[in-house]
Design a protein around this motif. Structure first.
Motif, short mmCIF file in Angstrom:
data_model
loop_
_atom_site.label_atom_id
_atom_site.label_comp_id
_atom_site.label_asym_id
_atom_site.label_seq_id
_atom_site.Cartn_x
_atom_site.Cartn_y
_atom_site.Cartn_z
N ALA A 1 -12.82 7.48 11.04
CA ALA A 1 -11.90 7.83 9.97
C ALA A 1 -12.38 7.23 8.66
O ALA A 1 -12.99 6.15 8.64
CB ALA A 1 -10.49 7.33 10.29
N ASN A 2 -12.11 7.92 7.57
CA ASN A 2 -12.45 7.43 6.24
C ASN A 2 -11.42 6.36 5.86
O ASN A 2 -10.25 6.67 5.63
CB ASN A 2 -12.43 8.58 5.23
N LEU A 3 -11.85 5.10 5.79
CA LEU A 3 -10.93 4.01 5.56
C LEU A 3 -10.32 4.05 4.16
O LEU A 3 -9.22 3.55 3.95
CB LEU A 3 -11.64 2.66 5.78
N PHE A 4 -11.02 4.67 3.21
CA PHE A 4 -10.45 4.82 1.86
C PHE A 4 -9.21 5.71 1.90
O PHE A 4 -8.19 5.39 1.28
CB PHE A 4 -11.49 5.41 0.91
N VAL A 5 -9.31 6.81 2.64
CA VAL A 5 -8.16 7.73 2.75
C VAL A 5 -7.00 7.05 3.47
O VAL A 5 -5.84 7.16 3.04
CB VAL A 5 -8.57 9.02 3.49
#
Length: 433
Positions: A377-381
């Motif tokens: 998963a994109n941790l920023f999102v």
């Protein structure tokens, strides 16, 4: 163990369940409350709420791909925090918010139905009709998955078509003028804080997408179709919400929307389409709330059954025959009935928003800190989803402290009692093992 039928729900059936929950309480019960907090630009708040929901949905989509399960959110929380107090606490918050949503939909059904008979919205018939709808939802839910998905899919399509007709007619009457609702001296002042707080209610109107995570193993090809169903459900709901909000905004002043907030769509139909429009809108509202309550009850009863199977929540048969799943269905309906009888729409929505946002933040935090090495998963999102939830929740609680302190206190008591109760239950299990 509860019985789950793998591959018993097709993609279209899943989308029907998602939109069935969302396009009910969301637009019929919450539009007026959103306008009250957000002011004349309230249609934009639905767009912002859809964007914030999109960030949140990303976490659930990634978790559903990694851990498809009929337990949905309960399973995700266990994967994040283990079989402990925090996972059980957050899972129960989700279940509570879903049951609260059922009572919201039930009262909306009663409020709109009474518009056909010119009976005051404060009449005792509102909770009576709401309880009747909950009983009907129970009967439908014991009929099985095949009937439920067929029923909700067809009825969801009908209400979406009906709402689009209403929105189109309202915009035609207004010459497609996308002007904000007129303000009056009696309209409450809108602040940045209240505008942000209103987003919490629109998020509540989109939260139906979480229903789909609780049908993980039951949805055909869940690793792909859960995410697809979530995406399509949010997009369809957002499209309908935007059109409806602008149609109402074009035909009623902000003061009138707030005055008629519990049945704003019916009120907006009268200047646009006359008495026939009111009847049409009320019938659509009845259809929408029926499908919404059935889909929501279907989801929460299965979630509670899975939590029971996982020994995260206590369970008592009370002499009832049948599976645990049937028992949790009974518990769900009974609690929703109590809320329907004793709370009004505004307070039901407020409590639901608070509990849901807290649970949502716990989900994002777990993915961000506990599963970052296990789930792609994109941790920023995910971090953005957590931050947006925190901002919206803070603004909403602050506004409610000033305007309705009681519901904040009740929500806090529910949070404390739930956490303590789960802690004692988990500790007892550990001592007995």
């Amino acid at each position: 163990m509860s019985q789950y039928k793998k591959n018993s729900i097709k993609l279209l059936g899943a989308i029907g369940l998602g939109t069935g929950v969302m396009i009910s309480a969301g637009i019929f019960a919450l539009l007026g409350q959103v306008a009250e907090l957000g002011g004349k630009y309230f249609p934009f708040i639905f767009i912002i709420g859809g964007i914030v929901t999109g960030f949140s949905a990303y976490s659930y989509q990634k978790l559903s791909q990694a851990y498809p399960s009929a337990g949905g959110i309960g399973m995700y929380l266990v994967k994040e925090y283990g079989k402990g107090t925090l996972a059980a606490f957050a899972a129960l918050l989700m279940a509570f918010s879903m049951v609260i949503n059922q009572s919201l939909v039930a009262r909306t059904f009663g409020t709109y139905t009474l518009q056909l008979f010119d009976i005051n919205q404060n009449s005792i018939w509102v909770p009576i009709l709401g309880v009747g709808l909950l009983i009907f939802a129970f009967l439908v839910n014991i009929s099985g998955n095949t009937f439920i998905q067929s029923f909700t899919s067809v009825i969801s399509l009908l209400k979406i078509i009906g709402l689009l007709i209403f929105a189109g007619a309202g915009l035609i009457v207004a010459n497609f003028s996308f002007q904000p609702a007129e303000s009056s001296g009696q309209s409450p002042e809108t602040t940045i804080t209240s505008f942000i707080a209103a987003i919490a209610l629109t998020i509540l109107s989109f939260k139906g997408f979480t229903t789909l995570t609780n049908q993980g193993e039951e949805i055909e090809n869940p690793k792909k179709n859960v995410g697809r169903a979530i995406l399509f459900s949010i997009l369809i709901s957002l499209f309908v919400y935007i059109l409806i909000a602008w149609a109402v905004s074009s035909n009623l002043s902000i003061g009138k929307i707030i005055e008629k907030k519990d049945f704003a769509l019916a009120a907006a139909a009268e200047p646009a389409l006359g008495n026939l429009g009111v009847w049409f809108t009320v019938i659509i509202a009845i259809i929408a709330t029926i499908s919404g309550i059935i889909a929501s009850v279907f989801a929460v009863s299965r979630m509670l059954a899975m939590l029971t199977d996982m020994k995260l929540i206590p369970h008592r048969h009370f002499g009832m025959p049948g599976s645990i799943q049937r028992h949790t269905l009974v518990y769900t309906i009974v609690i929703a009935m109590i809320l329907t009888i004793f709370f009004d729409l505004s307070r039901i929505a407020s409590m639901g928003a608070i509990l849901y946002l807290i649970m949502d933040m716990i989900i994002h935090w777990g993915l961000l800190t506990k599963l970052k090495e296990k789930v792609e998963a994109n941790l920023f999102v995910v971090g953005a989803a957590f931050t947006l939830d925190a901002i919206v929740l803070t603004a909403f609680v602050w506004v409610k402290i000033q305007s309705d302190l009681l519901i904040v206190i009740v929500s806090l008591v529910v949070l404390i009692l739930t956490f303590i109760g789960e802690k004692l239950f988990i500790q007892k299990l550990k001592n007995n093992s």
